[in-house]
Motif scaffolding. Structure first.
Motif, PDB file in Angstrom:
ATOM      1  N   THR A   1     -53.358 -26.105 120.309  1.00 32.69           N
ATOM      2  CA  THR A   1     -52.029 -25.712 119.825  1.00 32.69           C
ATOM      3  C   THR A   1     -51.742 -24.268 120.226  1.00 32.69           C
ATOM      4  O   THR A   1     -50.631 -23.946 120.677  1.00 32.69           O
ATOM      5  CB  THR A   1     -51.944 -25.893 118.299  1.00 32.69           C
ATOM      6  N   LYS A   2     -52.735 -23.404 120.118  1.00 28.56           N
ATOM      7  CA  LYS A   2     -52.567 -22.011 120.551  1.00 28.56           C
ATOM      8  C   LYS A   2     -52.480 -21.930 122.069  1.00 28.56           C
ATOM      9  O   LYS A   2     -51.651 -21.186 122.614  1.00 28.56           O
ATOM     10  CB  LYS A   2     -53.717 -21.154 120.038  1.00 28.56           C
ATOM     11  N   LEU A   3     -53.318 -22.674 122.768  1.00 26.86           N
ATOM     12  CA  LEU A   3     -53.328 -22.644 124.225  1.00 26.86           C
ATOM     13  C   LEU A   3     -51.995 -23.099 124.803  1.00 26.86           C
ATOM     14  O   LEU A   3     -51.459 -22.494 125.727  1.00 26.86           O
ATOM     15  CB  LEU A   3     -54.460 -23.525 124.759  1.00 26.86           C
ATOM     16  N   PHE A   4     -51.443 -24.185 124.267  1.00 32.71           N
ATOM     17  CA  PHE A   4     -50.185 -24.737 124.776  1.00 32.71           C
ATOM     18  C   PHE A   4     -48.957 -24.094 124.121  1.00 32.71           C
ATOM     19  O   PHE A   4     -47.835 -24.326 124.550  1.00 32.71           O
ATOM     20  CB  PHE A   4     -50.127 -26.252 124.545  1.00 32.71           C
ATOM     21  N   ALA A   5     -49.156 -23.342 123.026  1.00 32.91           N
ATOM     22  CA  ALA A   5     -48.072 -22.692 122.283  1.00 32.91           C
ATOM     23  C   ALA A   5     -47.064 -23.707 121.734  1.00 32.91           C
ATOM     24  O   ALA A   5     -45.869 -23.453 121.680  1.00 32.91           O
ATOM     25  CB  ALA A   5     -47.366 -21.630 123.131  1.00 32.91           C
ATOM     26  N   VAL A   6     -47.580 -24.874 121.338  1.00 35.96           N
ATOM     27  CA  VAL A   6     -46.733 -25.916 120.763  1.00 35.96           C
ATOM     28  C   VAL A   6     -47.625 -26.836 119.919  1.00 35.96           C
ATOM     29  O   VAL A   6     -48.787 -27.052 120.236  1.00 35.96           O
ATOM     30  CB  VAL A   6     -45.986 -26.713 121.864  1.00 35.96           C
ATOM     31  N   GLU A   7     -47.057 -27.356 118.852  1.00 34.93           N
ATOM     32  CA  GLU A   7     -47.764 -28.305 117.993  1.00 34.93           C
ATOM     33  C   GLU A   7     -47.925 -29.645 118.715  1.00 34.93           C
ATOM     34  O   GLU A   7     -47.099 -30.000 119.561  1.00 34.93           O
ATOM     35  CB  GLU A   7     -46.980 -28.533 116.690  1.00 34.93           C
ATOM     36  N   PRO A   8     -48.972 -30.402 118.389  1.00 38.33           N
ATOM     37  CA  PRO A   8     -49.124 -31.727 118.994  1.00 38.33           C
ATOM     38  C   PRO A   8     -47.969 -32.648 118.588  1.00 38.33           C
ATOM     39  O   PRO A   8     -47.382 -32.481 117.521  1.00 38.33           O
ATOM     40  CB  PRO A   8     -50.448 -32.242 118.439  1.00 38.33           C
ATOM     41  N   THR A   9     -47.678 -33.617 119.452  1.00 38.02           N
ATOM     42  CA  THR A   9     -46.623 -34.582 119.144  1.00 38.02           C
ATOM     43  C   THR A   9     -47.127 -35.686 118.229  1.00 38.02           C
ATOM     44  O   THR A   9     -46.333 -36.362 117.582  1.00 38.02           O
ATOM     45  CB  THR A   9     -46.054 -35.218 120.432  1.00 38.02           C
ATOM     46  N   ARG A  10     -48.441 -35.862 118.173  1.00 38.39           N
ATOM     47  CA  ARG A  10     -49.040 -36.865 117.292  1.00 38.39           C
ATOM     48  C   ARG A  10     -50.425 -36.387 116.877  1.00 38.39           C
ATOM     49  O   ARG A  10     -51.208 -35.949 117.709  1.00 38.39           O
ATOM     50  CB  ARG A  10     -49.160 -38.201 118.016  1.00 38.39           C
ATOM     51  N   VAL A  11     -50.712 -36.504 115.579  1.00 42.35           N
ATOM     52  CA  VAL A  11     -52.038 -36.180 115.055  1.00 42.35           C
ATOM     53  C   VAL A  11     -52.437 -37.278 114.090  1.00 42.35           C
ATOM     54  O   VAL A  11     -51.684 -37.635 113.191  1.00 42.35           O
ATOM     55  CB  VAL A  11     -52.061 -34.824 114.317  1.00 42.35           C
TER      56      VAL A  11
ATOM     57  N   ASP B   1     -43.998 -28.632 130.577  1.00 42.23           N
ATOM     58  CA  ASP B   1     -44.294 -27.589 131.549  1.00 42.23           C
ATOM     59  C   ASP B   1     -45.713 -27.097 131.342  1.00 42.23           C
ATOM     60  O   ASP B   1     -45.935 -26.256 130.466  1.00 42.23           O
ATOM     61  CB  ASP B   1     -43.302 -26.440 131.418  1.00 42.23           C
ATOM     62  N   PRO B   2     -46.699 -27.635 132.036  1.00 38.74           N
ATOM     63  CA  PRO B   2     -46.591 -28.679 133.060  1.00 38.74           C
ATOM     64  C   PRO B   2     -46.419 -30.052 132.416  1.00 38.74           C
ATOM     65  O   PRO B   2     -46.791 -30.236 131.258  1.00 38.74           O
ATOM     66  CB  PRO B   2     -47.936 -28.597 133.781  1.00 38.74           C
ATOM     67  N   ARG B   3     -45.860 -30.975 133.168  1.00 39.31           N
ATOM     68  CA  ARG B   3     -45.585 -32.335 132.660  1.00 39.31           C
ATOM     69  C   ARG B   3     -46.917 -33.081 132.537  1.00 39.31           C
ATOM     70  O   ARG B   3     -47.449 -33.601 133.517  1.00 39.31           O
ATOM     71  CB  ARG B   3     -44.630 -33.052 133.596  1.00 39.31           C
ATOM     72  N   ILE B   4     -47.451 -33.110 131.308  1.00 38.77           N
ATOM     73  CA  ILE B   4     -48.764 -33.702 131.075  1.00 38.77           C
ATOM     74  C   ILE B   4     -48.828 -34.360 129.701  1.00 38.77           C
ATOM     75  O   ILE B   4     -48.197 -33.896 128.757  1.00 38.77           O
ATOM     76  CB  ILE B   4     -49.886 -32.640 131.219  1.00 38.77           C
ATOM     77  N   ASN B   5     -49.547 -35.450 129.632  1.00 40.28           N
ATOM     78  CA  ASN B   5     -49.908 -36.109 128.376  1.00 40.28           C
ATOM     79  C   ASN B   5     -51.370 -35.745 128.175  1.00 40.28           C
ATOM     80  O   ASN B   5     -52.243 -36.287 128.834  1.00 40.28           O
ATOM     81  CB  ASN B   5     -49.714 -37.621 128.520  1.00 40.28           C
ATOM     82  N   PHE B   6     -51.621 -34.792 127.273  1.00 34.53           N
ATOM     83  CA  PHE B   6     -52.975 -34.325 127.018  1.00 34.53           C
ATOM     84  C   PHE B   6     -53.421 -34.863 125.675  1.00 34.53           C
ATOM     85  O   PHE B   6     -52.803 -34.577 124.650  1.00 34.53           O
ATOM     86  CB  PHE B   6     -53.030 -32.790 127.018  1.00 34.53           C
ATOM     87  N   ALA B   7     -54.480 -35.673 125.670  1.00 29.37           N
ATOM     88  CA  ALA B   7     -54.956 -36.304 124.436  1.00 29.37           C
ATOM     89  C   ALA B   7     -56.417 -35.936 124.198  1.00 29.37           C
ATOM     90  O   ALA B   7     -57.197 -35.796 125.143  1.00 29.37           O
ATOM     91  CB  ALA B   7     -54.807 -37.818 124.528  1.00 29.37           C
TER      92      ALA B   7
END
Length: 158
Positions: A21-31, A42-48
């Motif tokens: 969350t800190k690295l991407f500067a955004v909260e996850p979309t699903r937890v 940005d970058p366009r990625i689905n990181f799980a």
């Protein structure tokens, strides 16, 4: 448009969620209790990340498509390259209902190609018991052929 996919196994989900969350500067979309996902533009990625799996670290890579035709294009490319393909078809996993197939590169890295149809409430929703297990869960006894690490990676179903 396609989205790059990375799935990693982590030991401590809350610590890893805080880090990414800190690295991407955004909260996850699903937890969930065992899983988290960021759908970055940005970058366009689905990181799980998940605690489901074996060895810690990168489990598999993939490409998520926005359309069925993009998924068909990826499948045609894999078949044209004479790659062994593990086709799961319609399946559920990682809190989603998807169409997917797997290939394994020459180094043994599993690649998941998938088109997500919708979200589901559980990690892997099973319908009626099938006569044969899904391809990602199949064993040599059912006649399924492992595709390098793809059968192992597909068992994570993300």
């Amino acid at each position: 448009m396609k989205r790059f996919h990375v799935h990693a196994y982590v030991q401590d989900l809350p610590t890893s969620v805080a880090f990414y969350t800190k690295l991407f500067a955004v909260e996850p979309t699903r937890v969930e209790h065992d899983y988290a996902k960021w759908m970055l533009d940005d970058p366009r990625i689905n990181f799980a990340i998940s605690t489901r799996g074996g060895k810690l670290g990168i489990d598999h890579l993939g490409i998520q498509t926005d359309t069925e035709s993009e998924l068909a294009e990826l499948k045609a490319r894999a078949e044209a390259a004479d790659m062994t393909l593990l086709d799961e078809g319609q399946t559920t996993c990682c809190y989603a209902r998807s169409d997917k197939h797997w290939v394994t590169d020459p180094q043994g890295i599993a690649w998941e190609h998938f088109h997500t149809r919708d979200n589901i409430a559980v990690f892997s929703e099973k319908a009626e018991p099938a006569k044969e297990p899904a391809a990602c869960c199949a064993t040599a006894a059912t006649g399924a052929k492992p595709v390098g690490n793809a059968v192992k990676a597909a068992a994570s179903c993300c």
